[in-house]
Scaffold this motif. Structure first.
Motif, mmCIF file in Angstrom:
data_model
loop_
_atom_site.group_PDB
_atom_site.id
_atom_site.type_symbol
_atom_site.label_atom_id
_atom_site.label_comp_id
_atom_site.label_asym_id
_atom_site.label_seq_id
_atom_site.Cartn_x
_atom_site.Cartn_y
_atom_site.Cartn_z
ATOM 1 N N PRO A 126 0.807 -1.232 0.000
ATOM 2 C CA PRO A 126 0.000 0.000 0.000
ATOM 3 C C PRO A 126 0.835 1.274 0.000
ATOM 4 N N ARG A 127 2.132 1.168 0.310
ATOM 5 C CA ARG A 127 2.967 2.367 0.406
ATOM 6 C C ARG A 127 3.690 2.699 -0.894
ATOM 7 N N LEU A 128 3.621 1.802 -1.877
ATOM 8 C CA LEU A 128 4.364 2.000 -3.125
ATOM 9 C C LEU A 128 3.421 2.232 -4.289
ATOM 10 N N ARG A 129 3.823 3.117 -5.183
ATOM 11 C CA ARG A 129 3.045 3.318 -6.412
ATOM 12 C C ARG A 129 3.137 2.076 -7.283
ATOM 13 N N ILE A 130 2.162 1.952 -8.188
ATOM 14 C CA ILE A 130 2.091 0.775 -9.049
ATOM 15 C C ILE A 130 3.351 0.658 -9.902
ATOM 16 N N ARG A 131 3.870 1.761 -10.409
ATOM 17 C CA ARG A 131 5.054 1.689 -11.267
ATOM 18 C C ARG A 131 6.245 1.081 -10.510
ATOM 19 N N THR A 132 6.379 1.421 -9.238
ATOM 20 C CA THR A 132 7.485 0.892 -8.445
ATOM 21 C C THR A 132 7.337 -0.604 -8.240
ATOM 22 N N GLN A 133 6.123 -1.047 -7.998
ATOM 23 C CA GLN A 133 5.909 -2.476 -7.751
ATOM 24 C C GLN A 133 6.113 -3.299 -9.018
ATOM 25 N N ALA A 168 0.994 5.789 -11.793
ATOM 26 C CA ALA A 168 1.232 6.794 -10.744
ATOM 27 C C ALA A 168 0.390 6.561 -9.496
ATOM 28 N N ALA A 169 -0.552 5.616 -9.569
ATOM 29 C CA ALA A 169 -1.505 5.430 -8.466
ATOM 30 C C ALA A 169 -0.936 4.531 -7.376
ATOM 31 N N PHE A 170 -1.501 4.693 -6.178
ATOM 32 C CA PHE A 170 -1.299 3.737 -5.096
ATOM 33 C C PHE A 170 -2.437 2.717 -5.161
ATOM 34 N N PRO A 171 -2.260 1.514 -4.619
ATOM 35 C CA PRO A 171 -3.310 0.489 -4.712
ATOM 36 C C PRO A 171 -4.677 0.942 -4.215
ATOM 37 N N HIS A 172 -4.731 1.749 -3.136
ATOM 38 C CA HIS A 172 -6.038 2.142 -2.586
ATOM 39 C C HIS A 172 -6.793 3.085 -3.513
#
Length: 553
Positions: A126-133, A168-172
């Motif tokens: 939940p703390r990482l943006r989708i691109r990072t994951q 750019a989004a976060f999972p939530h």
């Protein structure tokens, strides 16, 4: 992007013309030896054989505890620490992995196998943006620019149009369906040959479920992926697999081409599973008194929430002018996708939220006009059964304490010693042993926990029960038993149900009438059989068409 990365996404060898992607033979999985465990403890999984070929979808079906997830985790090298493989072979992409050193086995599996788990929420950080994951899922050493290109390509590959916004989004900030697509993209990051999907759509609405399964089918066809689909949903298995293995008690009790197994099951366990499909359950009609005045009337109900939009915070209408009338003894189903407003409606009816506009009348009295005594009586007569039996019970309380609580809070008048007798009666009513009064939730199965939740709702002698997806987290046979229990309680107590579900088969079994919600508005209503057999609104037709296994059922 490099040539190797690009060609990894093109079509692979046609199904049936290449060596198997996965071969499992005589797999045995058990607990690691402990001092307190007997040396001859029965394995959790034993003697499992299965094969998955490129482009093929193979199903593993069974209830919780059948061993299907342990089998999948053993193949993926993801067994929990207390469990290990005791025997057999697992060949992934042409290489036996069980005898390899751990580091070598992990490197081979991560390059040839992807895993999609049931709930996308805990699968993502939940703390990482989708691109990072997505970048983190790529092979070590991938150049920064190549990683950015690959992440965008993976998002497009799983059918997400707004690539930049998603990255750019976060999972939530994404829906459950979008998050599951992201999880699939992560599983495909290293261009695997095998995809293990463990209950990948259980937490999703029926139309979103269909979209995710369509995506997996499309990827299987385009990329030549072998798919091992783990599910307790017979409809999903019927629609999406070519070959099925039925598991019970850690062993495969029946296997073969999916159509043959489901059309003519040979094992008693398979027949019991099929009999528990909601559309096959025998419904006992419950008469509703035609001359009774309405018990619940909802008029022009409106509720909106502030959500973040492209230009800042905007108001989102969860309910937009909903009208309902529910007669005493009626079972009314509320169906629709996530975001349709069903749960918001339930929370307002039970007083857990307040409407922005409109009225809720119970037994002829507007809730806003109730005095303190009327409010107390209303709280006794309207009770809620929640969706998740794991989260809705206090883990610190025993079953008896859980059932005493509503009796004490609602000042139910009972004679001396009557509270303990009432707890025993409630346990009898929901078909749980009285000895369970001393257990805590972590000592109960999911079905047993949901029975405790139902007993808690019944404790204060309600006349209206609002049930919000009460069987969606349960296996088929457990679900069937809970539905039978709800039907019996309705007949014996004359209960009124407001039953919320995305499972149309469940609604068909339990409910006399149905209301279809979309974007906070009622788009169709009527007798359940009439609406589901001949839907008039395009949205209702889309919901009905998305139900898995319709031809099989």
């Amino acid at each position: 992007m490099s040539t190797d990365t690009s060609t990894a996404l093109t079509e692979r060898t046609a199904p049936g013309t290449a060596a198997p992607t996965l071969v499992v033979r005589d797999l045995v999985v058990g607990l690691r030896p402990q001092r307190h465990e007997p040396p001859d403890a029965l394995p959790l999984v034993r003697g499992v054989d299965l094969t998955v070929r490129p482009g093929q979808s193979v199903g593993l079906v069974g209830e919780s505890g059948s061993g299907k997830t342990l089998t999948a985790l053993a193949v993926a090298g993801l067994l929990p620490a207390a469990v290990h493989v005791q025997g057999g072979t697992v060949d992934v992409a042409g290489r036996e992995v069980l005898g390899l050193p751990e580091r070598e086995a992990r490197a081979h599996l991560s390059g040839h196998l992807g895993v999609v788990f049931q709930n996308p929420t805990p699968s993502l950080n939940p703390r990482l943006r989708i691109r990072t994951q997505l970048r983190d899922a790529l092979p070590a050493g991938t150049a920064r620019r190549d990683a950015a290109d690959r992440a965008a390509e993976l998002v497009r590959l799983v059918g997400i149009d707004d690539v930049d916004k998603t990255l750019a989004a976060f999972p939530h900030e994404l829906s459950g369906g979008l998050n599951q697509r992201v999880v699939i993209a992560i599983a495909l990051a290293r261009s695997p040959q095998l995809l293990i999907a463990d209950e990948p759509t259980t937490a999703l609405d029926v139309s979103v479920q269909a979209q995710v399964l369509d995506l997996i089918d499309d990827l299987r066809a385009r990329l030549g992926l072998g798919v091992l689909l783990v599910s307790h949903d017979i409809g999903v298995i019927a629609d999406r697999t070519e070959h099925v293995h039925v598991m019970s008690g850690g062993v495969v009790v029946e296997s073969g081409p999916t159509h043959d197994v489901l059309a003519d099951p040979q094992h008693e366990y398979t027949r019991r599973l099929l009999a528990a499909v909601p559309s096959r359950l025998t419904r006992t009609p419950v008469a509703v008194a035609a001359d009774e005045s309405p018990q619940l009337v909802v008029r022009d109900l409106r509720r909106s929430f502030a959500v973040r939009g492209p230009g800042g915070r905007v108001r989102h209408a969860a309910l937009d002018g909903v009208d309902l009338t529910v007669a005493r003894g009626q079972a009314l189903g509320i169906v629709g996708e996530s975001g349709s407003g069903k749960t918001t409606l339930a929370r307002i009816v039970t007083g857990l939220e307040t409407a922005d506009h409109g009225s809720v009348e119970f037994e002829g009295t507007d809730l806003r006009a109730q005095n303190r005594g009327q409010r107390r009586d209303w709280r006794r007569h309207v009770q809620y059964v929640f969706q998740d039996p794991y989260a809705s019970l206090d883990p610190r309380l025993t079953v008896a304490q859980t059932l005493r609580e509503p009796l004490e809070l609602n000042h139910v008048d009972l004679p001396r010693g009557g509270v303990d007798r009432r707890v025993d009666e409630l346990l009898d009513e929901v078909e749980l042993p009285r000895a369970f009064r001393h257990r805590r939730p972590d000592e109960l199965s999911g079905g047993q926990r949901q029975r405790v939740g139902i007993a808690r709702a019944l404790a204060s002698e309600p006349t209206l029960v609002v049930a919000d997806e009460p069987v969606s987290a349960l296996d088929l046979s457990v679900q069937a038993r809970i539905l039978a229990l709800l039907a019996r309680l309705r007949a014996e107590r004359g209960l009124t149900y407001l039953f919320i579900s995305h499972d149309l088969g469940v609604v068909r079994f339990l409910c006399d009438d149905v209301v279809v919600l979309r974007h906070g508005r009622v788009v169709e209503r009527g007798r359940t059989e009439a609406v589901l057999e001949d839907p008039q609104h395009p949205y209702t037709r889309a919901l009905v068409d998305a139900v898995p296994g319709r031809a099989f059922a």
